[in-house]
Design a protein around this motif. Structure first.
Motif, short mmCIF file in Angstrom:
data_model
loop_
_atom_site.label_atom_id
_atom_site.label_comp_id
_atom_site.label_asym_id
_atom_site.label_seq_id
_atom_site.Cartn_x
_atom_site.Cartn_y
_atom_site.Cartn_z
N ALA A 1 -1.97 7.54 -1.68
CA ALA A 1 -2.51 6.19 -1.59
C ALA A 1 -1.26 4.97 -2.44
CB ALA A 1 -4.01 6.29 -2.13
N PHE A 2 -1.55 5.67 -4.59
CA PHE A 2 -0.45 4.88 -4.83
C PHE A 2 0.84 4.77 -4.36
CE2 PHE A 2 2.06 5.26 -8.96
CZ PHE A 2 1.61 4.09 -9.10
N GLU A 3 1.42 5.95 -4.11
CA GLU A 3 2.64 5.42 -3.43
C GLU A 3 2.59 3.91 -2.34
OE1 GLU A 3 4.48 8.83 -2.05
OE2 GLU A 3 3.98 9.80 -3.74
N ILE A 4 1.76 4.35 -1.03
CA ILE A 4 1.35 3.26 -0.17
C ILE A 4 1.22 2.44 -1.02
CG2 ILE A 4 -0.35 2.60 1.90
CD1 ILE A 4 -0.08 5.46 2.51
N GLY A 5 0.04 1.55 -1.68
CA GLY A 5 0.20 0.90 -2.50
C GLY A 5 1.45 0.34 -3.41
N VAL A 6 2.41 0.63 -4.26
CA VAL A 6 3.25 0.73 -4.61
C VAL A 6 4.01 -0.33 -3.58
CG1 VAL A 6 5.34 1.12 -5.70
CG2 VAL A 6 3.48 2.00 -7.34
N LEU A 7 4.56 0.76 -2.87
CA LEU A 7 5.33 0.75 -1.39
C LEU A 7 4.80 -1.22 -1.15
CD1 LEU A 7 6.73 2.95 1.00
CD2 LEU A 7 7.71 1.86 -0.79
N VAL A 8 3.43 -1.74 -0.92
CA VAL A 8 2.60 -2.56 -0.51
C VAL A 8 2.89 -3.93 -1.30
CG1 VAL A 8 0.71 -4.45 0.19
CG2 VAL A 8 1.40 -1.60 1.60
N ASP A 9 2.46 -3.28 -2.92
CA ASP A 9 3.14 -4.54 -3.79
C ASP A 9 4.70 -5.55 -3.61
OD1 ASP A 9 -0.11 -4.30 -3.94
OD2 ASP A 9 0.38 -3.52 -6.43
N ARG A 10 5.23 -3.54 -3.46
CA ARG A 10 6.88 -4.11 -3.74
C ARG A 10 7.64 -5.07 -2.75
NH1 ARG A 10 10.21 0.90 -3.54
NH2 ARG A 10 9.05 1.53 -5.26
N LYS A 11 6.70 -4.78 -1.26
CA LYS A 11 6.54 -5.72 -0.16
C LYS A 11 6.40 -6.69 -0.32
CE LYS A 11 6.75 -5.62 4.98
NZ LYS A 11 6.77 -4.75 6.19
N GLU A 12 5.28 -7.23 -1.11
CA GLU A 12 4.82 -8.60 -0.78
C GLU A 12 5.72 -9.67 -2.27
OE1 GLU A 12 0.31 -8.23 -2.13
OE2 GLU A 12 0.05 -7.21 -0.35
N LEU B 1 12.18 -14.37 -1.32
CA LEU B 1 12.71 -14.25 -0.56
C LEU B 1 12.11 -15.57 -0.31
CD1 LEU B 1 12.85 -10.99 1.68
CD2 LEU B 1 14.84 -12.50 1.00
N SER B 2 11.35 -16.30 -0.54
CA SER B 2 10.78 -17.34 -0.36
C SER B 2 10.64 -18.68 -0.39
CB SER B 2 8.91 -17.00 0.77
OG SER B 2 8.10 -16.92 -0.66
N THR B 3 10.75 -17.99 -1.79
CA THR B 3 10.70 -18.70 -3.54
C THR B 3 12.10 -19.95 -3.77
OG1 THR B 3 10.54 -17.28 -4.89
CG2 THR B 3 11.20 -19.10 -6.06
#
Length: 199
Positions: A6-17, A23-25
């Motif tokens: 769950a921590f790894e998935i959370g980190v991946l989601v945060d990283r993607k966001e 990219l949109s800045t």
């Protein structure tokens, strides 16, 4: 084990966001043009990197006791930027104001190249990447183009079986781009590719 996943998935989601945010800045207010190229302020770019990832680091790669690789009397610098626990390395020649490699560059020219290279490595993480792609705005900004509609238009271009069909599909697709230069480029590239296949 479940907690770790769950921590790894959370980190991946945060990283993607975080990457999508970079990219949109829109960095246009912090750029200047020199010799026909657009340069992003390294100080501003690094500040944005630290806002996105407080653990961000950059490292100038060394070649023995030198911070550049000697190539036939010219120099190439390499900088690694680590963000979101992922290192990305860029290289850049030490250049003059005409963007030509300098023979036996001095310390000032090497330092300038290092900071430009660091900014280029930040683009690999998403910040200002659109500048290197030759676009005027980051992806999605200033655009109300429907992605699904554009995918259909690109498919129609790819499916054209005659030059006349290609011409019609291209005209329809290009008009659907509006002022979005990113989509305009994709449509032009798709048209050129299909045209080459039909000849």
């Amino acid at each position: 084990m479940i907690k770790e996943k769950a921590f790894e998935i959370g980190v991946l989601v945060d990283r993607k966001e975080a990457i999508n945010k970079l990219l949109s800045t829109n960095v246009n207010e912090h750029t200047e043009k020199k010799g026909g190229l657009t340069y992003l302020s390294w100080a501003w770019a690094w500040a944005e990197a630290l806002k996105a990832d407080e653990d961000a680091t950059f490292k100038v790669e060394m070649f023995g006791d030198k911070c550049f690789m000697d190539i036939n009397g010219t120099a190439m610098v390499f900088v690694t930027v680590t963000m979101f626990r992922k290192p990305m390395t860029c290289q850049l020649p030490v250049m003059d104001f005409r963007n030509k490699a300098i023979l036996n560059p001095d310390a000032f020219a090497v330092n300038t190249a290092i900071m430009r290279c660091m900014t280029k490595a930040l683009a690999l993480h998403g910040l200002g990447m659109y500048i290197y792609a030759g676009d005027d705005l980051p992806q999605g900004e200033g655009s109300d183009v429907d992605v699904n509609v554009m995918i259909d238009h690109l498919a129609a271009i790819d499916a054209a079986s005659t030059l006349e069909e290609l011409k019609d599909a291209y005209a329809t697709a290009y008009s659907a781009c509006g002022v979005d230069k990113g989509w305009q480029k994709k449509v032009i590239d798709a048209k050129d590719k299909r045209k080459g296949a039909l000849k």
